[in-house]
Design a protein around this motif. Sequence first.
Motif, PDB file in Angstrom:
ATOM      1  N   LEU A 414       0.826  -1.208   0.000  1.00  0.00           N
ATOM      2  CA  LEU A 414       0.000   0.000   0.000  1.00  0.00           C
ATOM      3  C   LEU A 414       0.863   1.261   0.000  1.00  0.00           C
ATOM      4  O   LEU A 414       0.435   2.304  -0.484  1.00  0.00           O
ATOM      5  CB  LEU A 414      -0.944   0.017   1.204  1.00  0.00           C
ATOM      6  N   GLY A 415       2.060   1.131   0.566  1.00  0.00           N
ATOM      7  CA  GLY A 415       3.082   2.155   0.355  1.00  0.00           C
ATOM      8  C   GLY A 415       2.877   3.484   1.059  1.00  0.00           C
ATOM      9  O   GLY A 415       3.396   4.511   0.588  1.00  0.00           O
ATOM     10  N   PHE A 416       2.169   3.504   2.167  1.00  0.00           N
ATOM     11  CA  PHE A 416       1.979   4.781   2.859  1.00  0.00           C
ATOM     12  C   PHE A 416       3.320   5.422   3.192  1.00  0.00           C
ATOM     13  O   PHE A 416       3.527   6.620   2.978  1.00  0.00           O
ATOM     14  CB  PHE A 416       1.134   4.596   4.132  1.00  0.00           C
ATOM     15  N   GLU A 417       4.246   4.625   3.684  1.00  0.00           N
ATOM     16  CA  GLU A 417       5.553   5.169   4.057  1.00  0.00           C
ATOM     17  C   GLU A 417       6.269   5.751   2.844  1.00  0.00           C
ATOM     18  O   GLU A 417       6.931   6.780   2.931  1.00  0.00           O
ATOM     19  CB  GLU A 417       6.418   4.089   4.730  1.00  0.00           C
ATOM     20  N   ALA A 418       6.131   5.055   1.713  1.00  0.00           N
ATOM     21  CA  ALA A 418       6.776   5.547   0.494  1.00  0.00           C
ATOM     22  C   ALA A 418       6.200   6.903   0.113  1.00  0.00           C
ATOM     23  O   ALA A 418       6.941   7.842  -0.231  1.00  0.00           O
ATOM     24  CB  ALA A 418       6.586   4.538  -0.644  1.00  0.00           C
ATOM     25  N   VAL A 419       4.882   7.026   0.181  1.00  0.00           N
ATOM     26  CA  VAL A 419       4.247   8.304  -0.151  1.00  0.00           C
ATOM     27  C   VAL A 419       4.729   9.382   0.821  1.00  0.00           C
ATOM     28  O   VAL A 419       5.015  10.524   0.428  1.00  0.00           O
ATOM     29  CB  VAL A 419       2.705   8.169  -0.126  1.00  0.00           C
ATOM     30  N   ALA A 420       4.875   8.993   2.087  1.00  0.00           N
ATOM     31  CA  ALA A 420       5.292   9.966   3.098  1.00  0.00           C
ATOM     32  C   ALA A 420       6.714  10.471   2.855  1.00  0.00           C
ATOM     33  O   ALA A 420       7.050  11.609   3.202  1.00  0.00           O
ATOM     34  CB  ALA A 420       5.176   9.346   4.491  1.00  0.00           C
ATOM     35  N   THR A 421       7.560   9.638   2.223  1.00  0.00           N
ATOM     36  CA  THR A 421       8.955  10.044   2.037  1.00  0.00           C
ATOM     37  C   THR A 421       9.167  10.888   0.784  1.00  0.00           C
ATOM     38  O   THR A 421      10.227  11.493   0.630  1.00  0.00           O
ATOM     39  CB  THR A 421       9.893   8.823   1.928  1.00  0.00           C
ATOM     40  N   VAL A 422       8.227  10.883  -0.128  1.00  0.00           N
ATOM     41  CA  VAL A 422       8.400  11.652  -1.373  1.00  0.00           C
ATOM     42  C   VAL A 422       7.615  12.957  -1.242  1.00  0.00           C
ATOM     43  O   VAL A 422       6.404  12.941  -1.039  1.00  0.00           O
ATOM     44  CB  VAL A 422       7.926  10.841  -2.600  1.00  0.00           C
ATOM     45  N   PRO A 423       8.281  14.095  -1.370  1.00  0.00           N
ATOM     46  CA  PRO A 423       7.578  15.367  -1.193  1.00  0.00           C
ATOM     47  C   PRO A 423       6.606  15.626  -2.346  1.00  0.00           C
ATOM     48  O   PRO A 423       6.755  15.049  -3.427  1.00  0.00           O
ATOM     49  CB  PRO A 423       8.720  16.393  -1.211  1.00  0.00           C
ATOM     50  N   PRO A 424       5.611  16.487  -2.124  1.00  0.00           N
ATOM     51  CA  PRO A 424       4.684  16.862  -3.191  1.00  0.00           C
ATOM     52  C   PRO A 424       5.475  17.326  -4.415  1.00  0.00           C
ATOM     53  O   PRO A 424       6.431  18.098  -4.270  1.00  0.00           O
ATOM     54  CB  PRO A 424       3.890  18.017  -2.581  1.00  0.00           C
ATOM     55  N   GLY A 425       5.096  16.823  -5.595  1.00  0.00           N
ATOM     56  CA  GLY A 425       5.802  17.194  -6.823  1.00  0.00           C
ATOM     57  C   GLY A 425       7.106  16.445  -7.032  1.00  0.00           C
ATOM     58  O   GLY A 425       7.769  16.643  -8.052  1.00  0.00           O
ATOM     59  N   GLY A 426       7.481  15.584  -6.110  1.00  0.00           N
ATOM     60  CA  GLY A 426       8.721  14.813  -6.274  1.00  0.00           C
ATOM     61  C   GLY A 426       8.500  13.595  -7.156  1.00  0.00           C
ATOM     62  O   GLY A 426       7.536  13.525  -7.912  1.00  0.00           O
ATOM     63  N   HIS A 427       9.429  12.630  -7.067  1.00  0.00           N
ATOM     64  CA  HIS A 427       9.212  11.407  -7.826  1.00  0.00           C
ATOM     65  C   HIS A 427       9.699  10.197  -7.038  1.00  0.00           C
ATOM     66  O   HIS A 427      10.463  10.338  -6.076  1.00  0.00           O
ATOM     67  CB  HIS A 427       9.867  11.469  -9.202  1.00  0.00           C
ATOM     68  N   PHE A 428       9.238   9.045  -7.456  1.00  0.00           N
ATOM     69  CA  PHE A 428       9.491   7.800  -6.722  1.00  0.00           C
ATOM     70  C   PHE A 428      10.621   6.977  -7.328  1.00  0.00           C
ATOM     71  O   PHE A 428      10.866   5.863  -6.883  1.00  0.00           O
ATOM     72  CB  PHE A 428       8.208   6.953  -6.676  1.00  0.00           C
ATOM     73  N   PHE A 429      11.292   7.513  -8.335  1.00  0.00           N
ATOM     74  CA  PHE A 429      12.303   6.694  -9.018  1.00  0.00           C
ATOM     75  C   PHE A 429      13.347   6.138  -8.048  1.00  0.00           C
ATOM     76  O   PHE A 429      13.746   4.995  -8.146  1.00  0.00           O
ATOM     77  CB  PHE A 429      13.014   7.511 -10.111  1.00  0.00           C
ATOM     78  N   SER A 430      13.791   6.988  -7.121  1.00  0.00           N
ATOM     79  CA  SER A 430      14.862   6.533  -6.239  1.00  0.00           C
ATOM     80  C   SER A 430      14.391   6.239  -4.818  1.00  0.00           C
ATOM     81  O   SER A 430      15.210   6.057  -3.928  1.00  0.00           O
ATOM     82  CB  SER A 430      15.984   7.577  -6.220  1.00  0.00           C
ATOM     83  N   ALA A 431      13.069   6.165  -4.625  1.00  0.00           N
ATOM     84  CA  ALA A 431      12.556   5.813  -3.292  1.00  0.00           C
ATOM     85  C   ALA A 431      12.968   4.381  -2.955  1.00  0.00           C
ATOM     86  O   ALA A 431      13.066   3.525  -3.843  1.00  0.00           O
ATOM     87  CB  ALA A 431      11.032   5.937  -3.284  1.00  0.00           C
ATOM     88  N   ALA A 432      13.204   4.131  -1.685  1.00  0.00           N
ATOM     89  CA  ALA A 432      13.615   2.788  -1.255  1.00  0.00           C
ATOM     90  C   ALA A 432      12.553   1.754  -1.663  1.00  0.00           C
ATOM     91  O   ALA A 432      12.881   0.637  -2.096  1.00  0.00           O
ATOM     92  CB  ALA A 432      13.819   2.768   0.263  1.00  0.00           C
ATOM     93  N   HIS A 433      11.285   2.146  -1.563  1.00  0.00           N
ATOM     94  CA  HIS A 433      10.152   1.292  -1.934  1.00  0.00           C
ATOM     95  C   HIS A 433      10.249   0.873  -3.407  1.00  0.00           C
ATOM     96  O   HIS A 433       9.935  -0.273  -3.768  1.00  0.00           O
ATOM     97  CB  HIS A 433       8.864   2.107  -1.685  1.00  0.00           C
ATOM     98  N   THR A 434      10.729   1.790  -4.239  1.00  0.00           N
ATOM     99  CA  THR A 434      10.918   1.497  -5.664  1.00  0.00           C
ATOM    100  C   THR A 434      12.166   0.645  -5.874  1.00  0.00           C
ATOM    101  O   THR A 434      12.130  -0.362  -6.594  1.00  0.00           O
ATOM    102  CB  THR A 434      11.059   2.817  -6.455  1.00  0.00           C
ATOM    103  N   MET A 435      13.261   1.064  -5.227  1.00  0.00           N
ATOM    104  CA  MET A 435      14.535   0.372  -5.429  1.00  0.00           C
ATOM    105  C   MET A 435      14.446  -1.107  -5.063  1.00  0.00           C
ATOM    106  O   MET A 435      15.068  -1.951  -5.688  1.00  0.00           O
ATOM    107  CB  MET A 435      15.637   1.034  -4.598  1.00  0.00           C
ATOM    108  N   ALA A 436      13.639  -1.401  -4.059  1.00  0.00           N
ATOM    109  CA  ALA A 436      13.520  -2.789  -3.606  1.00  0.00           C
ATOM    110  C   ALA A 436      12.750  -3.649  -4.595  1.00  0.00           C
ATOM    111  O   ALA A 436      12.769  -4.879  -4.494  1.00  0.00           O
ATOM    112  CB  ALA A 436      12.832  -2.824  -2.243  1.00  0.00           C
ATOM    113  N   ARG A 437      12.069  -3.035  -5.532  1.00  0.00           N
ATOM    114  CA  ARG A 437      11.150  -3.789  -6.382  1.00  0.00           C
ATOM    115  C   ARG A 437      11.349  -3.615  -7.885  1.00  0.00           C
ATOM    116  O   ARG A 437      10.753  -4.358  -8.664  1.00  0.00           O
ATOM    117  CB  ARG A 437       9.709  -3.345  -6.078  1.00  0.00           C
ATOM    118  N   TYR A 438      12.134  -2.616  -8.307  1.00  0.00           N
ATOM    119  CA  TYR A 438      12.029  -2.227  -9.709  1.00  0.00           C
ATOM    120  C   TYR A 438      12.433  -3.306 -10.705  1.00  0.00           C
ATOM    121  O   TYR A 438      11.972  -3.325 -11.838  1.00  0.00           O
ATOM    122  CB  TYR A 438      12.809  -0.928  -9.971  1.00  0.00           C
TER     123      TYR A 438
END
Lengths: 509, 509
Positions: A414-438
Motif C-alpha cells: 500500500l506504500g503509505f511510508e513511500a508516499v510519506a517520504t516523497v515530497p509533493p511534486g517529487g518522484h518515486f524513481f529513487s525511493a527505497a520502496h521502488t529500489m527494492a522492487r524495480y
Amino acid sequence: MRANRRHPGAGSRQSAQPRPADYRRLRNPFTPQRVFSDDAVAAMHESALKINETLGIKVLLPEARDLYREAGALVDEDTQMVRIGGEIIAQALESCPRSFRGFGADPQRTVEFAPGTLVFVGGSSCPNVSDLERGRRPGALADYIELLKISQRFDVLQISGNYTEAQDVPVHLRHYAMLRAQLTLSDKMPFVHSRGREQVRDAFAMIRLARGLGEQEFRQAVYAHTMINSNSPRVLDHSMAQGLIDFARHGQMAIVTPFCLAGAMAPITIAGALTLQHAEALAGITLAQLARPGAPVLYGSFLSNVDMRSGSPAFGTPTHMQATLGAGQLARLIGLPWRAGAGTAANVVDAQAAWETQFSLWASVLAGATVCIHAAGWMEGGLTHSYEKLMIDVEVLQMVAELCVAPPADEDALGFEAVATVPPGGHFFSAAHTMARYRTAFYEPLIADTANFGAWQEAGGRTATQRACEKWKQTLSDYTPPPGAAACGEALEEFIARRTEEGGAPPLT
Amino acid sequence: MRANRRHPGAGSRQSAQPRPADYRRLRNPFTPQRVFSDDAVAAMHESALKINETLGIKVLLPEARDLYREAGALVDEDTQMVRIGGEIIAQALESCPRSFRGFGADPQRTVEFAPGTLVFVGGSSCPNVSDLERGRRPGALADYIELLKISQRFDVLQISGNYTEAQDVPVHLRHYAMLRAQLTLSDKMPFVHSRGREQVRDAFAMIRLARGLGEQEFRQAVYAHTMINSNSPRVLDHSMAQGLIDFARHGQMAIVTPFCLAGAMAPITIAGALTLQHAEALAGITLAQLARPGAPVLYGSFLSNVDMRSGSPAFGTPTHMQATLGAGQLARLIGLPWRAGAGTAANVVDAQAAWETQFSLWASVLAGATVCIHAAGWMEGGLTHSYEKLMIDVEVLQMVAELCVAPPADEDALGFEAVATVPPGGHFFSAAHTMARYRTAFYEPLIADTANFGAWQEAGGRTATQRACEKWKQTLSDYTPPPGAAACGEALEEFIARRTEEGGAPPLT
C-alpha cells in the motif's frame, strides 16, 4: 510527460528475480461472462438434444454406428443416419471426467485440464507458413521443426500444437517425421492427428517408446491430444469417428470441436449455430464415452461467422466473441473442461491481425475456456502460420498470464511510508520502496517498444512485426533441446525405419 | 475452408436494416472484474484517507485553500499544504451525484453518466498529429478541425475529446477557435480546457450562445466537460483547482484524474499507486463539492507503469490492466461514475499499437469504467493523435458496442427448423432462415478485410493502416455539418470578435 530519466543500475537485468507468474500453470483470474440467459442456454441444450434425437447425425464409420446402436441409438444403415436419445447423451456426460492431467516428457510440463485452468496452444494445421525474410510458402518439415523449436521456448504455450503440415513428406510417412520432431525437440505434450487407426497406433507406439511407458501405463494417463472436427452440419466422417474411438480406448485426450461458421455450415443466428455445434459436440463426446467410459475429452467451440459479402470466414468479430461466451455457458451447463480459439482473417501481421486475435483471445479468456487453440501465429483464417505473428501473440499471451497473479496488497504494498517520504511534486524513481522492487515489478516485454519517437526513429523506426522477425531468429538460434529429449531418438529411429520398411501408414480419408 | 461463394444479392447493402446496437447509448454488458479482495480495497481507501489527513496535498490556489479551510481542513499557508479529514471527504462523497446526463446540440446526443453506462472519447490533448500522407507534425487548428469532423461521423465516440492542440493559434485566442469549431462542426457535448477562470468564463458564454441558454438554465444541466489532473504526487495546481471550482459552480462536469505512473510519480506497487491516485482524486472531488454540493464529477483513473529500463511511460501493459480493474473497485466502493483510459506507447500504427490499445480498452470495459478516454487515435503515450489509428480504434469500439446487444435466443433464433431443412453436409447459405437475416446478422467492418490472400494481394496487398488512411480521407470528404450547428456561428463570431478586441484571455499556468 515522457521522462528520459534512466533508472540507476537498470542496465543489469540478469540478476532480476523471475516474475511471480508461472506461465506453465495458469488459472483464469476472470469471472466467466454470460451472453445468454440461463433459460436460453437450457433451451439451446434441449434443442441440441432434439436435433440428435429426431434429426440425427450422419456417421460414416460402421464401427461407430455399431457403438451408437449398441447403446440404444436408432441407426439407419442405408442413410448412415444415427438418432441418439437424450438419455444416452446424459449417461455419456455422466462418465466424462471433469478434470484430468496431461503429461509431457518433463514433470514440469504437466498440464491440468479443468474448468478454471488456462492452457494456450499455438496456431495449428496451417497449410502455409510465412515470415518476413522468406515470404509465404507451403509448410514443409523444416518449417514445422522451426515453429516447434520457437514454441518450445515459451512456457505460455503449454502443450504442442500442430503448427503446419510437413507437406514435403509423403502422407504415409509424415506422421513419423512430425511426431519424432515433437518427441525429440520438445518436452511438451504432443499433438497427434486422427488420420486413421494405423497412424494413431504408430503415434501411440512412438510416444510409449519416447516416454518409456508400457501399454497399460500409457492408457492410464493422458500423453497426447488430438483434434476431432465434425463436418458441420451433422456429419462425422471416418477418420474423426475412428480417432474418437481410438483416443478414448487408449485414454488419450480428444478435443471435440465441430467447425461451424454461422451463415455457412451452421444457422446464421448465434443461438442457432451454437445449438447445432452443441448437438455435434455432444454426439462426438458420446461416441468417445461409448468406446470407453471416462475417456478424457474436451468440449469444443470454434464458432465464428462468415462475411456475408464474400462468404469468407471472419474471426475476432463481435459474433465470434458472443458465440464463444455462449459456448462457455453451454460448457458450464454440462460441466466439462472445454476449448475455444483465437484467430484472425488478416493476410499480413498488421493492426487487424492484432485486434482480431485479441478480440477472440479475450472471448476465450472471458468465456472461461480451459484451452485456447490457435492462440499464436495463426492468421488468414488458418491458412498461414506466421513466424512474426507467433512472437507477437506470445507477447500478448504472456501479458494475459501476468494477469493470473493478483498484485500484492499487504501494508508494505500500500506504500503509505513511500508516499510519506516523497515530497509533493517529487518522484518515486529513487525511493527505497521502488529500489527494492524495480527489477521485477513489471512484465518485461518481448517485442513492445516504449522508446520515444525520436529514439525509436533513430534505432531504425521498425514496426512490431519487424522486431518480431528479429526475435524469432534469435529464439531459433538460441534453441537448445530440452534435457533428455534426444535420448529417445535412437529407439524412435529404429521404429520409424521398420515401419517405413513395412510401407508406412497411409491416412484414412 | 475459405469459401468463395458469394451471397446472392449481397452487393446491395443500401437496403440493409441498421444493426440493433445504438452506438449513442451503450450499457456495459460485462460483469465488472476484481483484482483485489474487498478487504484490500477497503484498506486502500483507508490509507488514502490517511494520506489526505496526515500527509496532505499541496494546493497552490489560495481560493481553493480557503474552501478547504472553511470546511474544517488544516491549512498551512506557508507550505500550502492542506490536510483534509476523512469526515470532510465522506461528506463530499455524499453530495456527489451518482448519475447525471450530459447534453449536446442534438437531443439524440444526450449521454448518461452512471455506473454501467459506456461512453467513449477520442484521444485527447496530443501535441502532435500524424497521418500516412502528411507525416507527423505539431497539431494545428486545421488538424484539430479535421479530427473533429472525422470523429463527429462516428456515434461510438459519444462526446467530444480534445484531439490535439491548435498550436498555430496564440494561446490567448486558442480557446475561441477550438470551441467555435466544436460548436459549429459537431453536435456532441464539447470539451473545455481548464486554463484559468477567464478562459472558462469565455467558454461557458460561447456554449450558452450556441445552445440558446440563459445563465441559470446553463447551471442546471451538464453542457461541457473538462479534465482535471493533479500533479502527482500530491500537488493541485492553480488552473486545475480553479477549473474544479468554476466547473462545479456552473454545474459542468469535471473528470478528476491524477496522472500517476507507478514507479515514477507514484509508488511502484499497483496497490500503492492506486492508493495515492485515490487520495488525490478524493481531494479534488472534495474541492468540487465544497464549491457546490452536488456538482457533477467523475472519479478518474489513468494509472499505468513506466518501463523501468528507460523511465518511459508504458500503456496497455498487464500493470495498466490490473490498475484499471483495481480503480474500478475503488470507484464502486465510493459509488461514483468514473473514467479510465485506453492507450499505447507505440510510435507507429502497427500490431503493438493495436494490442496495447485493446489491452487497455478491455481493462476499461472489464473494470466497468463509465467513460473510456483516449479510446481512439491516441498513441506514443499521448504525444501523437494518428488519423489512421483513429479509424482503426473506431472499428474496435464499434465491435465492443455490438457486444452491448444480446443476441436473440427465441425459438426462431434457435433455428431447429433451419437445421432440419439443411441435409447433413449441406450449407445454410440459401436457407430461408439465413436469407431473412443475412443483411443485418453481422457487424459490417469499416477497415477489417476478410478477403483471401490472393484476392487481398490482387487488390493491392494493403495493411489495415493503409486502408484506414483511405477511410479517414473518405470520411472527411463525406463530412456534412450536423443540422443547425452552423446556426450559432454568427453569434459566436460576434462574441469572439469582441473578446479578441478586448485582448482575449491568456491561460492561467
